[in-house]
Write an enzyme that holds these catalytic residues in place. Structure first.
Site, short mmCIF file in Angstrom:
data_model
loop_
_atom_site.label_atom_id
_atom_site.label_comp_id
_atom_site.label_asym_id
_atom_site.label_seq_id
_atom_site.Cartn_x
_atom_site.Cartn_y
_atom_site.Cartn_z
N GLY A 101 -19.85 -6.03 -0.65
CA GLY A 101 -19.66 -7.46 -0.42
C GLY A 101 -18.62 -7.76 0.65
O GLY A 101 -18.49 -8.91 1.08
N THR A 139 -18.42 -7.01 3.88
CA THR A 139 -18.92 -7.44 5.20
C THR A 139 -19.25 -8.94 5.19
O THR A 139 -18.81 -9.68 6.07
CB THR A 139 -20.18 -6.64 5.59
OG1 THR A 139 -19.84 -5.25 5.60
CG2 THR A 139 -20.70 -7.05 6.96
N LEU A 140 -20.01 -9.37 4.19
CA LEU A 140 -20.41 -10.78 4.15
C LEU A 140 -19.22 -11.68 3.85
O LEU A 140 -19.13 -12.80 4.36
CB LEU A 140 -21.54 -10.98 3.15
CG LEU A 140 -22.91 -10.67 3.75
CD1 LEU A 140 -23.96 -10.46 2.66
CD2 LEU A 140 -23.36 -11.77 4.70
N ASP A 164 -23.64 -4.66 -0.25
CA ASP A 164 -23.25 -3.49 -1.03
C ASP A 164 -21.94 -3.85 -1.73
O ASP A 164 -21.95 -4.50 -2.78
CB ASP A 164 -23.14 -2.33 -0.03
CG ASP A 164 -22.88 -0.98 -0.67
OD1 ASP A 164 -23.38 -0.74 -1.76
OD2 ASP A 164 -22.18 -0.16 -0.04
N GLY A 219 -28.46 -3.37 11.67
CA GLY A 219 -29.38 -3.23 10.54
C GLY A 219 -30.35 -4.36 10.30
O GLY A 219 -31.42 -4.15 9.72
P1 5GP Z 1 -20.72 -4.02 2.31
O1 5GP Z 1 -19.68 -4.52 3.23
O2 5GP Z 1 -21.41 -5.07 1.49
O3 5GP Z 1 -20.19 -2.89 1.44
O4 5GP Z 1 -21.77 -3.26 3.16
C1 5GP Z 1 -22.69 -3.86 3.90
C2 5GP Z 1 -23.16 -2.89 4.96
O5 5GP Z 1 -23.19 -1.53 4.49
C3 5GP Z 1 -24.56 -3.17 5.35
O6 5GP Z 1 -24.60 -4.12 6.38
C4 5GP Z 1 -25.07 -1.82 5.79
O7 5GP Z 1 -24.74 -1.64 7.16
C5 5GP Z 1 -24.29 -0.84 4.99
N1 5GP Z 1 -25.07 -0.30 3.86
C6 5GP Z 1 -24.80 -0.40 2.54
N2 5GP Z 1 -25.70 0.24 1.79
C7 5GP Z 1 -26.58 0.78 2.66
C8 5GP Z 1 -27.77 1.59 2.49
O8 5GP Z 1 -28.22 1.93 1.38
N3 5GP Z 1 -28.40 1.96 3.63
C9 5GP Z 1 -27.96 1.60 4.87
N4 5GP Z 1 -28.65 2.03 5.92
N5 5GP Z 1 -26.86 0.84 5.07
C10 5GP Z 1 -26.19 0.43 3.97
MG MG Z 2 -25.27 -4.18 8.10
#
Ligand code: 5GP
Ligand code: MG
Length: 185
Positions: free
Chosen positions: A111, A113-114, A109, A50
């Site tokens: 959090g 992943t980070l 989103d 992404g």
């Molecule tokens: P987290 O671990 O913070 O929930 O998610 C992060 C990952 O979710 C991002 O790197 C991305 O790949 C995916 N993601 C979250 N929201 C979106 C969105 O609205 N669109 C897309 N394409 N990916 C998202």
């Molecule tokens: Mg991502």
């Protein structure tokens, strides 16, 4: 004449000019903060897939020398449903020990992943570790995470374009758009 939006796209959230201006501002701030660091020591780590377009634009606007590497993670099944665990698909080629590491990510989103990445990279004893994230959905956070350089806060809608996908589509749209909920619900 304007290029028509793909059928699955609901509306444009951030147009090309808005994104490019913000990326320039982030690059200016990062260049100022990392001024004087040797190029061997400053490394941008893009999270695949992404972040690839964001990283390309950001890196080319930096005025400080730097290196680029990538990591691939997976936290979602194909589509938009959230998953609990983060998987490491591909590690960096560079040993991050003693390097100034800047994680470049498309969106935060929940959090998770980070948070995972920060914990993983801390075990490698970098000289410093910061994050630069283009988009944040604050309403969706499940775990607290301090982003050092943030592009935009956005509402809780699934967005595509500028590197972001839905089922691996729409990554090369030059703008960031909300997908029609009918596409993924
Ligand atoms: P987290 O671990 O913070 O929930 O998610 C992060 C990952 O979710 C991002 O790197 C991305 O790949 C995916 N993601 C979250 N929201 C979106 C969105 O609205 N669109 C897309 N394409 N990916 C998202
Ligand atoms: Mg991502």
């Amino acid at each position: 004449m304007a290029v028509p939006l793909p059928d699955s796209v609901d509306y444009v959230l951030l147009d090309e000019d808005t994104i490019q201006q913000r990326v320039q501002a982030l690059a200016d701030q990062i260049s100022a903060d990392y001024a004087g660091i040797h190029h061997e020591d400053f490394i941008l780590v893009g999270v695949l897939k992404g972040s690839f377009i964001f990283l390309a634009d950001l890196a080319r606007r930096l005025t400080v020398p730097h290196r680029v590497d990538f990591i691939a993670l997976s936290s979602y099944a194909a589509g938009t449903e959230a998953g609990g665990t983060v998987r490491l698909i591909m590690d960096t080629r560079t040993d991050l020990t003693e390097h100034h590491v800047l994680i470049v990510e498309d969106i935060i989103d929940s959090g998770h992943t980070l948070d995972y990445l920060q914990r993983l990279f801390q075990t490698r004893h970098p000289a410093s570790l910061r994050s630069c994230v283009l988009l944040s959905k604050p309403d969706r956070r499940e775990i607290e995470f301090q982003v050092d350089y943030l592009g935009f806060e956005i509402p809780d809608v699934w967005v595509v374009g500028y590197g972001l996908d839905y089922a691996d589509r729409f990554r090369t749209l030059p703008y960031i758009a909300a997908l029609k909920p009918s596409v993924y619900s």
